[in-house]
Design an enzyme around this catalytic site. Structure first.
Site, PDB file in Angstrom:
ATOM      1  N   CYS A 114       0.730  -1.258   0.130  1.00  0.00           N
ATOM      2  CA  CYS A 114      -0.097   0.179  -0.101  1.00  0.00           C
ATOM      3  C   CYS A 114       0.885   1.174   0.144  1.00  0.00           C
ATOM      4  O   CYS A 114       0.344   2.358  -0.460  1.00  0.00           O
ATOM      5  CB  CYS A 114      -0.915  -0.224   1.230  1.00  0.00           C
ATOM      6  SG  CYS A 114      -1.875  -1.525   1.413  1.00  0.00           S
ATOM      7  N   HIS A 260      -4.176   6.372   0.911  1.00  0.00           N
ATOM      8  CA  HIS A 260      -4.209   5.023   0.525  1.00  0.00           C
ATOM      9  C   HIS A 260      -5.713   4.621   0.673  1.00  0.00           C
ATOM     10  O   HIS A 260      -6.224   4.870   1.796  1.00  0.00           O
ATOM     11  CB  HIS A 260      -3.356   3.984   1.291  1.00  0.00           C
ATOM     12  CG  HIS A 260      -3.614   2.567   0.889  1.00  0.00           C
ATOM     13  ND1 HIS A 260      -4.190   2.082  -0.054  1.00  0.00           N
ATOM     14  CD2 HIS A 260      -4.046   1.643   1.976  1.00  0.00           C
ATOM     15  CE1 HIS A 260      -4.389   0.680   0.140  1.00  0.00           C
ATOM     16  NE2 HIS A 260      -4.245   0.457   1.538  1.00  0.00           N
ATOM     17  N   ASN A 290     -10.123  -1.805  -2.338  1.00  0.00           N
ATOM     18  CA  ASN A 290      -8.625  -1.455  -1.617  1.00  0.00           C
ATOM     19  C   ASN A 290      -7.697  -2.194  -2.832  1.00  0.00           C
ATOM     20  O   ASN A 290      -7.600  -3.282  -2.950  1.00  0.00           O
ATOM     21  CB  ASN A 290      -8.495  -1.992  -0.622  1.00  0.00           C
ATOM     22  CG  ASN A 290      -7.075  -1.864   0.068  1.00  0.00           C
ATOM     23  OD1 ASN A 290      -6.140  -1.722  -0.643  1.00  0.00           O
ATOM     24  ND2 ASN A 290      -7.006  -1.903   1.419  1.00  0.00           N
TER      25      ASN A 290
END
Length: 333
Positions: A114, A260, A290
Site C-alpha cells: 500500500c 491509500h 482497496n
C-alpha cells in the site's frame, strides 16, 4: 533536477464482484452493511488467466494512448507488485519486451504494497535527480484476489485487483516534493501470505475459521484487522505531520489529501482524527475497492478529472500498510 508527474492512467479487470454477490455467498454479510462499513460497492477481479504483468501492460498501453506518449522515450521501468509472475526473472524485464520499450531502458521490480506508489515516486525522483533517467514508467499492479481464501469474507470484501501507470519526467503537471518514509518490520506477520516462497515453500491449504466468519490458511492472505487499524491510527497522523514539515507547508495549505484507499471506516477515522475538512479529503474506492499499490494513483487520476487542480495547488499523497511500510509526499501543480 526537478521531477514531475507527467501523466497517469489505470486499468481494471473486466470481471466484477458486487456486494450483492458477496451477500449471496455470505448471507450474514448484508449489502447495506458492507457499503456502510467498508464503503465499497464493487471490486474488479482478475480472470484466472490474467496476471499482474498483463494488467500492468494494459495500464501502460492506456497511458501511451490516452496521453499521446511515445514509448521509445521511456528510459526506465519501475514495477511495483507483490504478486509477480515468477520468482525470476524480473517481471519488469518481461514488461519491457512486451511493450517493445527501448533495450537501453533500465528495469526493476520492487515488492511493496500500500506504500508502493509513494516509494515508486521517491525512486523515480532519485533517478531523475541523479541524471540516470528522464522518462520513468512507474507501474503498480496487484492481484490480491489470487491470494484470498474463497471463504474469507473480510478480505474478499475489501480488496480489488487493478494496475496503474504513471510517467515521471523532467517536466509535467505536478512537481514532486519531499518525502517522509518509514518502516517497522515488527508488524510483518499482521498482513502476510506466509507460505509459497522460499522459507515456507509448501502451501498448507487446510483452512480454519477465525471466529469472525472468515476461512483462512497459511497459504492464503492473512490480515489481522485490529492490529492494522491500530498501526494506521498511530502512524498516519505522524506521517502527515512529518510530510508537511519537510515540505514547509501547514495543513491548511494542502488543497487535497489523497490517502491509500484502505476502507471507508479507516479513512473516516483518520480524517476526523487529523481534523481534515471533508471537501479536502478524497475518497475513490466505491467502485474498485482497496487496490493496494494502485489505490493512490487511481484516486489521484479520478480526483484530477473530478476537480482539476488550480495552479500552484498542493496535494498530499500518502500510502501505508503491509510491511509495515509507509510514505507520503506533496505534489505542486
Amino acid at each position: 533536477m526537478q521531477a514531475f508527474i507527467k501523466a497517469i492512467s489505470y486499468y481494471l479487470p473486466q470481471q466484477q464482484l458486487s456486494n450483492t454477490e458477496l451477500a449471496k455467498l455470505f448471507p450474514e454479510w448484508g449489502v447495506e452493511k458492507i457499503a456502510k462499513k467498508i464503503g465499497i460497492n464493487t471490486r474488479h477481479i482478475a480472470a484466472a488467466d490474467e496476471f499482474a504483468s498483463d494488467m500492468a501492460i494494459a495500464a501502460a498501453q492506456k497511458l501511451f494512448t490516452e496521453h499521446h506518449i511515445n514509448p521509445a522515450e521511456i528510459d526506465f521501468i519501475l514495477y511495483c507488485t507483490q504478486s509477480p509472475d515468477y520468482f525470476l526473472p524480473t517481471t519488469a524485464c518481461i514488461i519491457q519486451d512486451k511493450l517493445n520499450l527501448p533495450v537501453k531502458a533500465g528495469a526493476l521490480d520492487f515488492n511493496l504494497g500500500c506504500s508502493g506508489y509513494i516509494y515508486g515516486l521517491a525512486l523515480a525522483k532519485g533517478l531523475i535527480a541523479g541524471g540516470i533517467a528522464k522518462n520513468i514508467l512507474l507501474l503498480t499492479s496487484e492481484t490480491y484476489s489470487k491470494f484470498i481464501h474463497p471463504g474469507d469474507k473480510g478480505n474478499r470484501t475489501i480488496f480489488g485487483d487493478a494496475a496503474a501507470a504513471t510517467l515521471i519526467s523532467t517536466d509535467g503537471i505536478a512537481a514532486i516534493g519531499q518525502f517522509e518514509l518509514g518502516t517497522d518490520g515488527k508488524g510483518a506477520e499482521n498482513l502476510m501470505v506466509k507460505q509459497g516462497a522460499i522459507r515456507y515453500p509448501d502451501k498448507n491449504r487446510d483452512s480454519v475459521n477465525d471466529g469472525y466468519g472468515n476461512e483462512q490458511s497459511p497459504g492464503h492472505l492473512y490480515m489481522d484487522g485490529p492490529e492494522i487499524f491500530a498501526f494506521t491510527s498511530q502512524i498516519v497522523p505522524a506521517l502527515i505531520a512529518g510530510t508537511l514539515f519537510k515540505n514547509n507547508v501547514d495543513k491548511a495549505g494542502i488543497d487535497q489529501f489523497i490517502l491509500h484507499q484502505a476502507n471507508q471506516y479507516m479513512l473516516e477515522h483518520l480524517r476526523k482524527k487529523m481534523d481534515i475538512p471533508v471537501p479536502n479529503f478524497y475518497n475513490a474506492m466505491a467502485g474498485v475497492g482497496n487496490t493496494v499499490s494502485s489505490s493512490v494513483p487511481i484516486a489521484l487520476y479520478d480526483a484530477m478529472k473530478e476537480k482539476p487542480a488550480a495552479p500552484k495547488a498542493k496535494w498530499l499523497l500518502a500510502g501505508f500498510g503491509v510491511g509495515y511500510s509507509w510514505g507520503a509526499t506533496v505534489i505542486t501543480f
